[in-house]
Motif scaffolding. Structure first.
Motif, PDB file in Angstrom:
ATOM      1  N   ASP A  59      47.630  73.588 -38.571  1.00  0.00           N
ATOM      2  CA  ASP A  59      47.937  75.374 -38.372  1.00  0.00           C
ATOM      3  C   ASP A  59      47.000  76.209 -38.279  1.00  0.00           C
ATOM      4  O   ASP A  59      46.780  76.991 -39.550  1.00  0.00           O
ATOM      5  CB  ASP A  59      48.999  75.415 -39.412  1.00  0.00           C
ATOM      6  CG  ASP A  59      49.720  76.924 -39.132  1.00  0.00           C
ATOM      7  OD1 ASP A  59      49.810  77.295 -37.993  1.00  0.00           O
ATOM      8  OD2 ASP A  59      50.380  77.556 -39.788  1.00  0.00           O
TER       9      ASP A  59
ATOM     10  N   SER B 137      47.160  80.004 -39.141  1.00  0.00           N
ATOM     11  CA  SER B 137      47.346  80.454 -40.637  1.00  0.00           C
ATOM     12  C   SER B 137      45.977  80.737 -41.071  1.00  0.00           C
ATOM     13  O   SER B 137      45.776  81.371 -42.333  1.00  0.00           O
ATOM     14  CB  SER B 137      48.128  79.360 -41.202  1.00  0.00           C
ATOM     15  OG  SER B 137      49.492  79.284 -41.095  1.00  0.00           O
TER      16      SER B 137
ATOM     17  N   LEU C 219      45.260  84.482 -40.884  1.00  0.00           N
ATOM     18  CA  LEU C 219      46.256  85.173 -41.564  1.00  0.00           C
ATOM     19  C   LEU C 219      45.813  84.969 -43.079  1.00  0.00           C
ATOM     20  O   LEU C 219      45.841  86.032 -43.626  1.00  0.00           O
ATOM     21  CB  LEU C 219      47.447  84.561 -41.455  1.00  0.00           C
ATOM     22  CG  LEU C 219      48.247  85.029 -39.983  1.00  0.00           C
ATOM     23  CD1 LEU C 219      49.846  84.418 -39.976  1.00  0.00           C
ATOM     24  CD2 LEU C 219      48.550  86.510 -40.352  1.00  0.00           C
TER      25      LEU C 219
ATOM     26  N   LEU D 233      53.259  88.426 -43.629  1.00  0.00           N
ATOM     27  CA  LEU D 233      53.056  87.534 -42.349  1.00  0.00           C
ATOM     28  C   LEU D 233      52.984  85.865 -42.596  1.00  0.00           C
ATOM     29  O   LEU D 233      53.210  85.082 -41.955  1.00  0.00           O
ATOM     30  CB  LEU D 233      52.341  88.233 -41.509  1.00  0.00           C
ATOM     31  CG  LEU D 233      52.455  89.638 -40.814  1.00  0.00           C
ATOM     32  CD1 LEU D 233      51.556  90.304 -40.144  1.00  0.00           C
ATOM     33  CD2 LEU D 233      53.981  89.691 -40.087  1.00  0.00           C
ATOM     34  N   PHE D 234      51.669  85.672 -43.390  1.00  0.00           N
ATOM     35  CA  PHE D 234      51.468  84.578 -44.069  1.00  0.00           C
ATOM     36  C   PHE D 234      52.657  83.704 -44.474  1.00  0.00           C
ATOM     37  O   PHE D 234      52.620  82.401 -44.119  1.00  0.00           O
ATOM     38  CB  PHE D 234      50.107  84.566 -44.649  1.00  0.00           C
ATOM     39  CG  PHE D 234      49.709  82.937 -45.371  1.00  0.00           C
ATOM     40  CD1 PHE D 234      48.862  82.483 -44.321  1.00  0.00           C
ATOM     41  CD2 PHE D 234      49.918  82.630 -46.404  1.00  0.00           C
ATOM     42  CE1 PHE D 234      48.469  81.289 -44.933  1.00  0.00           C
ATOM     43  CE2 PHE D 234      49.624  81.529 -46.900  1.00  0.00           C
ATOM     44  CZ  PHE D 234      48.653  80.733 -46.248  1.00  0.00           C
TER      45      PHE D 234
ATOM     46  N   ARG E  67      55.655  84.252 -44.007  1.00  0.00           N
ATOM     47  CA  ARG E  67      56.661  83.872 -43.306  1.00  0.00           C
ATOM     48  C   ARG E  67      56.372  82.742 -42.307  1.00  0.00           C
ATOM     49  O   ARG E  67      57.222  82.031 -42.004  1.00  0.00           O
ATOM     50  CB  ARG E  67      56.937  85.278 -42.362  1.00  0.00           C
ATOM     51  CG  ARG E  67      57.901  85.256 -41.320  1.00  0.00           C
ATOM     52  CD  ARG E  67      58.137  86.711 -40.493  1.00  0.00           C
ATOM     53  NE  ARG E  67      59.188  86.488 -39.416  1.00  0.00           N
ATOM     54  CZ  ARG E  67      59.503  87.401 -38.857  1.00  0.00           C
ATOM     55  NH1 ARG E  67      59.031  88.741 -38.778  1.00  0.00           N
ATOM     56  NH2 ARG E  67      60.452  87.354 -37.846  1.00  0.00           N
ATOM     57  N   ARG E  68      55.145  82.828 -41.991  1.00  0.00           N
ATOM     58  CA  ARG E  68      54.530  81.730 -40.885  1.00  0.00           C
ATOM     59  C   ARG E  68      54.798  80.307 -41.533  1.00  0.00           C
ATOM     60  O   ARG E  68      55.220  79.354 -41.329  1.00  0.00           O
ATOM     61  CB  ARG E  68      53.174  81.757 -40.430  1.00  0.00           C
ATOM     62  CG  ARG E  68      52.639  80.680 -39.594  1.00  0.00           C
ATOM     63  CD  ARG E  68      51.479  81.156 -39.020  1.00  0.00           C
ATOM     64  NE  ARG E  68      51.180  80.111 -38.022  1.00  0.00           N
ATOM     65  CZ  ARG E  68      51.496  79.872 -36.624  1.00  0.00           C
ATOM     66  NH1 ARG E  68      52.283  81.098 -36.034  1.00  0.00           N
ATOM     67  NH2 ARG E  68      50.977  78.852 -35.970  1.00  0.00           N
ATOM     68  N   GLN E  69      54.383  80.453 -42.942  1.00  0.00           N
ATOM     69  CA  GLN E  69      54.437  79.095 -43.814  1.00  0.00           C
ATOM     70  C   GLN E  69      55.737  78.429 -43.878  1.00  0.00           C
ATOM     71  O   GLN E  69      56.065  77.505 -43.698  1.00  0.00           O
ATOM     72  CB  GLN E  69      53.735  79.259 -45.117  1.00  0.00           C
ATOM     73  CG  GLN E  69      52.408  79.769 -45.167  1.00  0.00           C
ATOM     74  CD  GLN E  69      51.613  79.114 -44.232  1.00  0.00           C
ATOM     75  OE1 GLN E  69      51.196  77.804 -44.037  1.00  0.00           O
ATOM     76  NE2 GLN E  69      51.232  79.842 -43.218  1.00  0.00           N
TER      77      GLN E  69
ATOM     78  N   ALA F  16      58.311  79.159 -41.735  1.00  0.00           N
ATOM     79  CA  ALA F  16      58.936  78.764 -40.561  1.00  0.00           C
ATOM     80  C   ALA F  16      58.403  77.781 -39.684  1.00  0.00           C
ATOM     81  O   ALA F  16      58.832  77.191 -38.767  1.00  0.00           O
ATOM     82  CB  ALA F  16      58.704  80.105 -39.559  1.00  0.00           C
ATOM     83  N   GLY F  17      56.950  77.543 -39.989  1.00  0.00           N
ATOM     84  CA  GLY F  17      56.034  76.369 -39.109  1.00  0.00           C
ATOM     85  C   GLY F  17      56.633  75.049 -39.603  1.00  0.00           C
ATOM     86  O   GLY F  17      57.104  74.747 -40.824  1.00  0.00           O
TER      87      GLY F  17
ATOM     88  N   PRO G   4      52.981  73.642 -41.969  1.00  0.00           N
ATOM     89  CA  PRO G   4      52.328  74.629 -42.410  1.00  0.00           C
ATOM     90  C   PRO G   4      51.048  74.381 -43.208  1.00  0.00           C
ATOM     91  O   PRO G   4      50.795  73.344 -43.652  1.00  0.00           O
ATOM     92  CB  PRO G   4      53.371  75.511 -43.360  1.00  0.00           C
ATOM     93  CG  PRO G   4      54.316  74.335 -43.631  1.00  0.00           C
ATOM     94  CD  PRO G   4      54.272  73.628 -42.657  1.00  0.00           C
TER      95      PRO G   4
END
Length: 509
Positions: free
Chosen positions: A213, A216, A219, A256-257, A259-261, A263-264, A267
Motif C-alpha cells: 500500500d 499509506s 499518509l 485519514l491514515f 480510515r485507509r487502513q 478500508a484497504g 493495508p
C-alpha cells in the motif's frame, strides 16, 4: 509462518523449541546495532560545541542536526516494519546496517552542516529498519515462551540503557578525539552484523503479503511527523499557534491514515493486529510508560546540570548510576513471570514502582543528588518491568509473519509517548516555574532556569546569587508538580493494567 535460509531447531508442529547456543549468540549480535541506534539519540550532546566550531551551522541548521535523526526514525517505523514482513526481516536488517554504517562514515567526515544533516537523516532511515527487524527476528528465534520473555527483557534493557550511554560515550570521545569519532564507533558493530548476520540469523517474512500500500507511506509520515514536531517544541517554546496547528494537522492525517487502513484490501497496518490478545492494551500502556520515562528525563537532566551545577560530562556520568537498577529489573521481571506470576500483575507492579520513583522525585530539594538519582533509578526500573512484559505480550499474540509491523507499532507508540511526556510534564513544570519567579526578575530569567543562569552573572552585587537561588527553587517546585502528575498517571496505569491484562491469554508459538 517463517521462511528460513538458516538452520533453526525443529520440533513437532505447534510445539515451541528451546533456543540453543546459536540463537543466544545471534541475540548478542542483534544487541549491538540496537544499542547503537538508541545511543545515537543522545550521542551529539557533548559533541555540539566542537561541531559548531568546525562547521559553523546556523541556529536552524543546529536544530536540524539534532532533530532530523529522531524525526526520520519515528516517521518511517511503520513503513519499515511492514517492509520487513514483506521483504524479509533479515534482509532489511542487513540493508539497514549497511546504510547505518555508510551514513556514520559520512557523518564522521562531514565538511558542512548540510552534509551532516543529510547523514543524520540517512542514519534515521537505517535506525528505522534496524529496530523493528531486531524484534521480528527475536520473535522468530525464540519460540519458547520463557526464553522469549528473557530475550525481550534483555532487548528492553539495552534500549533503555543506550540513551544514557550515548551521552557519556560522546563526552569521553570528544574529550580525547575529534567530534566525528562519535559516529565512527558505529562501524565495527555494523561490520560484525554484516559478517555474522547471514550465518546466524534466520529469515522471517510473510509468505503471502499481498500488494504493498504505497499511498499509506506519505499518509503515515504526514500523521507522525507534525505531531512529533509539535510535541517536541511545546515544552520549550510554549503553546504557540504553529505548534498547535502542527498537532492538529498531524491528527487530521492520522484520521485519514486510520480510515485507509480499515478500508484497504492490503493495508500497511492490518487492523487485525489490534484484535490480537493483549495487543491494543499493550500498545497504549507502552505509550504511557514512555510518557513517564521521557517526561521525568526533562527534569532530572536539567536538575543535575542547572540546579546542582554539574558539568555536562559529570552529569552524564552521574546519570549512569540508575542503570544499575535497570540491569537488575529486567532479569528479575523475567524470573517472576517464569515462576508463574501473572503478567498483568507484573505490569501493574512495574507501573507502581514507576509511580514510586516519581513520588521520590517530588521530595527532592535543591541539593538532593542521591535522592534524584534514586528516583531516576526506581522510575527506570519500573519502566523496564513494564515495557519488557508489554512487548512480550504484544509480540506473543501476533503471527510471526506480522512481527515486524507489530514491533514498529510499539516503537512508534514509544516515540509518541516520550514526546507527549516531555510536552505535558514539561509544560506543567514550566508553568509553575514562571508562576514562582518574581515579576522583578529579568524577562529571560522568568522564562527558564537556563535564562536565569545566563542573566545572573550580569547583575550587580548579590542580586545574581539571589536570582539563581530563587530560580533553582522555582525549577525544583515545577519538578515537584510534574512529578506528582507523573505519579498519578502511572498509578492510574497500574490500575488499568491490572484490570485489562487480567484475562489476556496469548498463544505462544
Amino acid at each position: 509462518m517463517t521462511n528460513s535460509t538458516s538452520t533453526l531447531p525443529v520440533g513437532a508442529p505447534g510445539v515451541p523449541v528451546r533456543a540453543g547456543r546459536r540463537e543466544w549468540t545471534a541475540l548478542g549480535v542483534l544487541m549491538l546495532p540496537l544499542l547503537l541506534v538508541s545511543m545515537d539519540v543522545s550521542v551529539l550532546y557533548f559533541a555540539t560545541p566542537a561541531i559548531n566550531a568546525d562547521l559553523r551551522p546556523t541556529g536552524t541548521q543546529q536544530l536540524w542536526i539534532f532533530d532530523i535523526y529522531g524525526f526520520v526514525l519515528a516517521g518511517l517505523l511503520m513503513t519499515t516494519g511492514s517492509l520487513g514482513d514483506r521483504l524479509g526481516s533479515r534482509r532489511l536488517l542487513l540493508c539497514g546496517a549497511a546504510a547505518f554504517g555508510t551514513a556514520s562514515l559520512l557523518a564522521a567526515y562531514a565538511n558542512s552542516a548540510e552534509t551532516l544533516i543529510a547523514a543524520r537523516a540517512v542514519l534515521g532511515v537505517g535506525g528505522a529498519t534496524l529496530m523493528p527487524s531486531t524484534m521480528a527476528l527475536l520473535r522468530t528465534m525464540f519460540t519458547d515462551p520463557a526464553q522469549r520473555t528473557k530475550a525481550i527483557g534483555l532487548w528492553s534493557g539495552v534500549m533503555t540503557a543506550g540513551v544514557a550511554l550515548g551521552s557519556v560515550l560522546s563526552g569521553i570521545l570528544v574529550e580525547h578525539f575529534w567530534w566525528g569519532s562519535v559516529f565512527l564507533v558505529n562501524l565495527p558493530a555494523m561490520a560484525l552484523l554484516l559478517v555474522l548476520g547471514p550465518v546466524l540469523l534466520p529469515e522471517s517474512r510473510n509468505p503471502a503479503p499481498g500488494r504493498f500500500d504505497w499511498p499509506s507511506i506519505p499518509l503515515s509520515l504526514a500523521a507522525v511527523l507534525p505531531v512529533i514536531y509539535g510535541l517536541k517544541e511545546i515544552p520549550s517554546e510554549g503553546w504557540h499557534l504553529r505548534y498547535v496547528a502542527s498537532l492538529v494537522v498531524g491528527l487530521l492525517f492520522a484520521a485519514l491514515f486510520v480510515r485507509r487502513q480499515r478500508a484497504g484490501a492490503a493495508p500497511l497496518i492490518p487492523p487485525a493486529l489490534f484484535r490480537g490478545p493483549g495487543f491494543t492494551p499493550s500498545l497504549l500502556l507502552t505509550l504511557v510508560s514512555a510518557f513517564g520515562m521521557m517526561g521525568s528525563a526533562v527534569f532530572t537532566t536539567q536538575y543535575l546540570q542547572s540546579v546542582l551545577g554539574k558539568s555536562p560530562l559529570a552529569a552524564a556520568l552521574w546519570s549512569l548510576l540508575p542503570s544499575v537498577l535497570i540491569g537488575v529489573a529486567g532479569p528479575l521481571t523475567a524470573r517472576l513471570v517464569q515462576r508463574g506470576v501473572h503478567r498483568g500483575h507484573v505490569v501493574a507492579a512495574g507501573f507502581a514502582v514507576g509511580a514510586a520513583g516519581f513520588a521520590l522525585l517530588a521530595l527532592a530539594g535543591t541539593d538532593s543528588l542521591w535522592l534524584v538519582l534514586a528516583a531516576a533509578g526506581v522510575l527506570a526500573s519500573g519502566v523496564v518491568m513494564v515495557m519488557s512484559q508489554l512487548t512480550d505480550l504484544a509480540m506473543s499474540g501476533v503471527p510471526a509473519e506480522r512481527a515486524g509491523t507489530a514491533s514498529a507499532l510499539l516503537e512508534t507508540g514509544t516515540e509518541f509517548g516520550g514526546a507527549l511526556g516531555m510536552a505535558v510534564l514539561g509544560t506543567i513544570g514550566t508553568a509553575l516555574y514562571r508562576h514562582e519567579m518574581p515579576a522583578a526578575a529579568p524577562a529571560e530569567a522568568r522564562e527558564t532556569l537556563g535564562g536565569a543562569l545566563a542573566e545572573a552573572p550580569g547583575l550587580p552585587g548579590r542580586a545574581g546569587e539571589s536570582l539563581l537561588t530563587t530560580a533553582r527553587e522555582a525549577f525544583t517546585g515545577g519538578m515537584h508538580a510534574a512529578a506528582v502528575a507523573g505519579a498519578a498517571t502511572l498509578a492510574l496505569a497500574a490500575v488499568v493494567a491490572a484490570t485489562t491484562l487480567r484475562r489476556s491469554q496469548v498463544r505462544d508459538s
